[in-house]
Design a protein around this motif. Structure first.
Motif, PDB file in Angstrom:
ATOM      1  N   ARG A  31       0.836  -1.210   0.000  1.00 37.75           N
ATOM      2  CA  ARG A  31       0.000   0.000   0.000  1.00 37.75           C
ATOM      3  C   ARG A  31       0.869   1.259   0.000  1.00 37.75           C
ATOM      4  N   ALA A  32       1.994   1.195   0.714  1.00 36.93           N
ATOM      5  CA  ALA A  32       2.898   2.348   0.746  1.00 36.93           C
ATOM      6  C   ALA A  32       3.511   2.596  -0.631  1.00 36.93           C
ATOM      7  N   GLU A  33       3.910   1.538  -1.330  1.00 35.03           N
ATOM      8  CA  GLU A  33       4.482   1.713  -2.665  1.00 35.03           C
ATOM      9  C   GLU A  33       3.461   2.324  -3.618  1.00 35.03           C
ATOM     10  N   TRP A  34       2.196   1.885  -3.505  1.00 38.55           N
ATOM     11  CA  TRP A  34       1.153   2.482  -4.344  1.00 38.55           C
ATOM     12  C   TRP A  34       1.000   3.968  -4.024  1.00 38.55           C
ATOM     13  N   ALA A  35       0.993   4.314  -2.743  1.00 38.00           N
ATOM     14  CA  ALA A  35       0.853   5.725  -2.346  1.00 38.00           C
ATOM     15  C   ALA A  35       2.039   6.547  -2.829  1.00 38.00           C
ATOM     16  N   ILE A  36       3.244   5.954  -2.815  1.00 38.03           N
ATOM     17  CA  ILE A  36       4.432   6.664  -3.303  1.00 38.03           C
ATOM     18  C   ILE A  36       4.291   6.968  -4.790  1.00 38.03           C
ATOM     19  N   PHE A  37       3.869   5.973  -5.560  1.00 38.39           N
ATOM     20  CA  PHE A  37       3.692   6.197  -6.999  1.00 38.39           C
ATOM     21  C   PHE A  37       2.594   7.227  -7.243  1.00 38.39           C
ATOM     22  N   SER A  38       1.483   7.112  -6.518  1.00 38.03           N
ATOM     23  CA  SER A  38       0.386   8.055  -6.684  1.00 38.03           C
ATOM     24  C   SER A  38       0.834   9.476  -6.340  1.00 38.03           C
ATOM     25  N   GLY A  39       1.591   9.619  -5.243  1.00 37.01           N
ATOM     26  CA  GLY A  39       2.079  10.941  -4.860  1.00 37.01           C
ATOM     27  C   GLY A  39       3.060  11.503  -5.873  1.00 37.01           C
ATOM     28  N   SER A  40       3.935  10.653  -6.401  1.00 35.74           N
ATOM     29  CA  SER A  40       4.901  11.111  -7.403  1.00 35.74           C
ATOM     30  C   SER A  40       4.189  11.570  -8.671  1.00 35.74           C
ATOM     31  N   LEU A  41       3.160  10.817  -9.072  1.00 32.45           N
ATOM     32  CA  LEU A  41       2.396  11.205 -10.258  1.00 32.45           C
ATOM     33  C   LEU A  41       1.683  12.532 -10.027  1.00 32.45           C
ATOM     34  N   ALA A  42       1.076  12.692  -8.860  1.00 36.13           N
ATOM     35  CA  ALA A  42       0.402  13.959  -8.553  1.00 36.13           C
ATOM     36  C   ALA A  42       1.392  15.122  -8.582  1.00 36.13           C
ATOM     37  N   GLN A  72      -0.240  18.692  -8.856  1.00 37.15           N
ATOM     38  CA  GLN A  72      -1.298  18.577  -7.839  1.00 37.15           C
ATOM     39  C   GLN A  72      -0.625  18.387  -6.479  1.00 37.15           C
ATOM     40  N   LEU A  73      -0.125  19.483  -5.913  1.00 34.46           N
ATOM     41  CA  LEU A  73       0.723  19.372  -4.726  1.00 34.46           C
ATOM     42  C   LEU A  73      -0.062  18.950  -3.489  1.00 34.46           C
ATOM     43  N   ASP A  74      -1.330  19.339  -3.386  1.00 33.16           N
ATOM     44  CA  ASP A  74      -2.138  18.890  -2.244  1.00 33.16           C
ATOM     45  C   ASP A  74      -2.233  17.369  -2.228  1.00 33.16           C
ATOM     46  N   LEU A  75      -2.607  16.797  -3.385  1.00 30.95           N
ATOM     47  CA  LEU A  75      -2.739  15.342  -3.473  1.00 30.95           C
ATOM     48  C   LEU A  75      -1.394  14.670  -3.277  1.00 30.95           C
ATOM     49  N   ALA A  76      -0.328  15.238  -3.876  1.00 30.41           N
ATOM     50  CA  ALA A  76       1.006  14.650  -3.740  1.00 30.41           C
ATOM     51  C   ALA A  76       1.417  14.595  -2.274  1.00 30.41           C
ATOM     52  N   GLN A  77       1.207  15.697  -1.552  1.00 30.62           N
ATOM     53  CA  GLN A  77       1.598  15.717  -0.144  1.00 30.62           C
ATOM     54  C   GLN A  77       0.767  14.727   0.663  1.00 30.62           C
ATOM     55  N   SER A  78      -0.529  14.674   0.394  1.00 30.80           N
ATOM     56  CA  SER A  78      -1.387  13.766   1.138  1.00 30.80           C
ATOM     57  C   SER A  78      -0.986  12.310   0.917  1.00 30.80           C
ATOM     58  N   GLU A  79      -0.732  11.921  -0.346  1.00 29.77           N
ATOM     59  CA  GLU A  79      -0.375  10.536  -0.650  1.00 29.77           C
ATOM     60  C   GLU A  79       0.976  10.170  -0.033  1.00 29.77           C
ATOM     61  N   LEU A  80       1.946  11.065  -0.125  1.00 26.81           N
ATOM     62  CA  LEU A  80       3.280  10.746   0.390  1.00 26.81           C
ATOM     63  C   LEU A  80       3.302  10.749   1.917  1.00 26.81           C
TER      64      LEU A  80
END
Length: 762
Positions: free
Chosen positions: A385-396, A401-409
């Motif tokens: 789940r952490a790896e998915w969140a890292i990829f999602s945050g990097s994509l954001a 999309q810095l709000d989403l990036a910060q939230s995911e990371l």
């Protein structure tokens, strides 16, 4: 997770029942927060702040009180409160303006706006149940002197991963991560212990392969750092046969069943194993040939299709890779739902997202990640789940999309808290630091990078240490510590040239061009940029051309150099041509947007309205009200219509959330204009937002200083500006220096013809 609050001192802070407010339910005793029926990950101190605030609703709580009650005797500054509040707002969904739950009382502290209502614990929806995940590492095999079996070195562990991990209950440590964490000259027990610490592996295998093809033996010792760890011998005429026996034995130790996605013939398994060996050693063409043969033997295997798609992506054959990934997904969905391998399905979706990302199709990449989100919830294991969140945050982050990036990371960092996987902890922290640095939260970003460096003292991983140094260089560039940045870039470049990582070498050189330009060393910057563009031809000839920004960004850097030389007409002509080319790449959308706004500002400053209209026509505003407002405000200021600039920014600001980076800049620009025009009704909410979101972002510091002067604190405002000048002695900062001189002489503040954020950057 224990609270730093003391219930005995403040019993109201920990009520016995659950509390409902807004869309959230809080269970104080178990320290769980739920929003819209889903559990929410909350950083410990942010949750402590929430517990204290809900215990004291509808009262202004000074920052000093929060520091005393939540942080106790810890030696911290008030900035920790702003960071905790940011995380809290995201967790409870209260980021809109004006807030409905938590209000910043500027100059005082915070106020919880609603009294929480008691509710039954049954009001909370249960989280999806998951089994614990087993993390398995297979140390490099001891091998016979048999060249024909060399492929088993990486191939046999890869087969164990395929045979055990289809549903995600078993996670095999990636060979490249294992290589960074291994201590090859140490004893087996020492190596196993180090892998546990570095990668969070609960089970480590030491294995010895002996014999010859047709008569092979595999001796396995599970957890060799424990003398009593289970051991077993297996005999087979093939490596796949040994892998299948070892998988069944390990499953019996874990009271599980092998999780193979589909039954594959031994020949197909061997081809998969051989391809894993070739990929590990960089022989992609050979790996591709092996996988095509495997696909011809097992055309209905989703696993083979996935492996093929991943290697095709590495070779740059993206259209074929997409076709392979799509076929793999079709094969997964064709399986009966109760037999569908969740982990394999997740890997296919992530592979599709990576392919879209590689093609610069960021919206498609986000679409695939969103489709993968339900799978993430059912796959066991926080690390997946952490790896998915890292990829999602990097994509954001790539999409701006810095709000989403910060939230995911932040979610990834939280998921990995307490994990022994050092490499993942480091990766999540450095990526979050990069996002925070872009938002101007430099102090918090530096803390994260320092923590990443501390974590790396536990393992031997030189490239990873160099990558942390690279993020430090990026942060120091934002701080405008240019001499230090150049030194760090050279150190990182030396490491990555040694290990042969072309893209990181290019990134170091490209950043050096940008820093030299900022320092005013324009001749050297131009020479470096031209050399970099020439070298791109050699990279392309080798099939190793990095991501598409090589040929797209350097012309823009050269245009900037021309502008600083005073060659304004030539600079604008080159910039507009380069922007038109860069706009063809969605991958660069976030970077190009910032460059477009700068070029537009330059056009307007020269009254080049025709060229400004050309740049404006290319802007990708996508209906974003803040982007449109900043564009209109920039044009209004250029023509002297300050009131119009204030009006359009105010209307857009009140319209709600928008592009994160632009929202921060819009708040700063609107606050600056409100101060210039004497409009105090704007300032409280704007300054509260700026205080919560930024600490060392230069435009934010400048507008804070002006706000201090507006409150009659001229000495404090002057001290703040002088601190900036001292911190950024290598930069010109013309507007800031002019403001210092004006305050010293008792003169009015200098006004920027463009927006404040653009004026400070230039």
């Amino acid at each position: 997770m224990t609270s730093s609050l003391n219930p005995a001192e403040n019993p109201a802070a920990v009520p016995a029942h659950a509390l409902r407010f807004g869309r959230c339910v809080l269970q104080p005793h178990t320290r769980e927060l739920w929003r819209d029926g889903e559990p929410v990950e909350v950083q410990r101190l942010a949750l402590d702040v929430l517990l204290y605030l809900v215990a004291h609703p509808e009262r202004d709580i000074p920052k000093e009180e929060l520091l005393r009650k939540v942080w106790g005797e810890a030696e911290v500054t008030e900035s920790v409160i702003a960071r905790a509040v940011m995380k809290l707002r995201r967790a409870i969904g209260d980021e809109q303006q004006p807030p409905t739950l938590l209000r910043t009382v500027h100059g005082v502290g915070y106020r919880w706006l609603v009294a929480p209502q008691p509710c039954a614990a049954s009001a909370v929806t249960a989280a999806p149940s998951t089994l614990p995940q087993i993390c398995l590492a297979v140390l490099p095999l001891q091998m016979p002197d048999a060249p024909e079996l060399a492929w088993a070195q990486e191939g046999l562990p890869a087969l164990l991963g395929h045979l055990l991990g289809a549903h995600g209950q078993v996670r095999l440590v990636d060979a490249s991560q294992l290589q960074q964490a291994d201590l090859p000259h140490a004893t087996w027990p020492e190596r196993a212990a180090n892998v546990r610490v570095a990668l969070g592996a609960q089970w480590v295998l030491q294995a010895r392969l002996s014999g010859q093809a047709g008569a092979l033996q595999l001796q396995v010792h599970a957890n060799p750092d424990q003398l009593e760890g289970p051991q077993q011998r297996f005999n087979s005429d093939s490596v796949p046969g040994l892998a299948e026996q070892a998988a069944r034995w390990l499953s019996s130790l874990w009271a599980a069943t092998p999780e193979r996605a589909q039954t594959l013939e031994a020949a197909t398994l061997e081809l998969l194993a051989r391809s894993s060996h070739e990929v590990h050693h960089g022989h992609l063409a050979t790996a591709l040939a092996l996988l095509r043969e495997a696909q011809s033997l097992s055309p209905d295997s989703a696993l083979v299709g996935l492996e093929l798609a991943n290697v095709l992506r590495l070779t740059g054959e993206l259209a074929q890779a997409e076709a392979a990934a799509e076929q793999s997904w079709s094969l997964v969905t064709a399986m009966p739902e109760d037999q569908r391998p969740a982990a394999l399905a997740l890997k296919v979706r992530v592979s599709q997202a990576k392919l879209a990302h590689a093609r610069g199709e960021l919206l498609r990449a986000r679409h695939y990640l969103d489709l993968a989100a339900p799978l993430v919830k059912v796959v066991p294991g926080r690390q997946d789940r952490a790896e998915w969140a890292i990829f999602s945050g990097s994509l954001a982050h790539s999409m701006g999309q810095l709000d989403l990036a910060q939230s995911e990371l932040e979610s990834a960092v939280s998921l990995l808290a307490g994990s022994d996987n050092v490499l993942l902890q480091v990766r999540s922290r450095v990526l979050l630091a990069d996002v925070l640095g872009q938002r101007g939260l430099v102090t918090r970003a530096a803390e994260l990078l320092q923590r990443a460096q501390q974590l790396l003292t536990r393992i031997n991983a030189e490239p990873t240490r160099a990558s942390v140094q690279l993020y430090f260089a990026a942060l120091n560039k934002r701080r405008r510590y240019f001499t230090l940045t150049l030194a760090q870039l050279e150190q990182v470049r030396a490491v990555y040239e040694r290990v042969g990582h072309a893209y990181t070498v290019w990134y170091c050189r490209a950043t050096r061009v940008e820093v030299l330009t900022e320092l005013g060393q324009l001749r050297q910057a131009e020479q470096d940029a031209l050399e970099l563009m020439d070298d791109a031809q050699a990279w392309r000839a080798k099939g190793a051309l990095p991501l598409p920004d090589v040929d797209l960004l350097m012309p823009l850097r050269l245009a900037q150099i021309q502008w600083l030389r005073g060659e304004h007409a030539e600079s604008l002509k080159r910039s507009i041509k380069a922007l038109a080319a860069a706009l063809q790449s969605e991958y660069l959308s976030g970077v190009v947007l910032s460059l477009q706004m700068r070029v537009l500002s330059q056009c307007l400053s020269l009254d080049s309205h025709a060229q400004a209209a050309e740049v404006q026509a290319q802007l990708r505003l996508n209906g974003d009200p803040l982007l449109q407002a900043r564009l209109q405000a920039m044009q209004a200021l250029a023509s002297g219509q300050v009131d119009l600039g204030v009006q359009v920014l105010r209307e857009a600001w009140n319209s709600g959330p928008s592009h994160a980076a632009m929202r921060m800049d819009a708040a700063i620009d609107l606050a600056w204009l409100a101060l210039a025009q004497g409009l105090p009704q704007e300032l409280e909410s704007l300054m509260a937002h700026i205080d919560d979101e930024c600490d060392e972002y230069l435009p934010a510091i400048v507008v804070r200083a002006r706000y201090l002067d507006h409150q009659g604190l001229r000495h404090e405002a002057l001290s703040e500006l002088q601190r900036i000048v001292q911190m950024h002695a290598e930069s010109s900062l013309r507007l800031v220096r002019a403001a210092v001189q004006a305050l010293q002489q008792g003169q009015p503040w200098p006004e920027a013809r463009s927006l404040l954020t653009e004026a400070v950057r230039d």
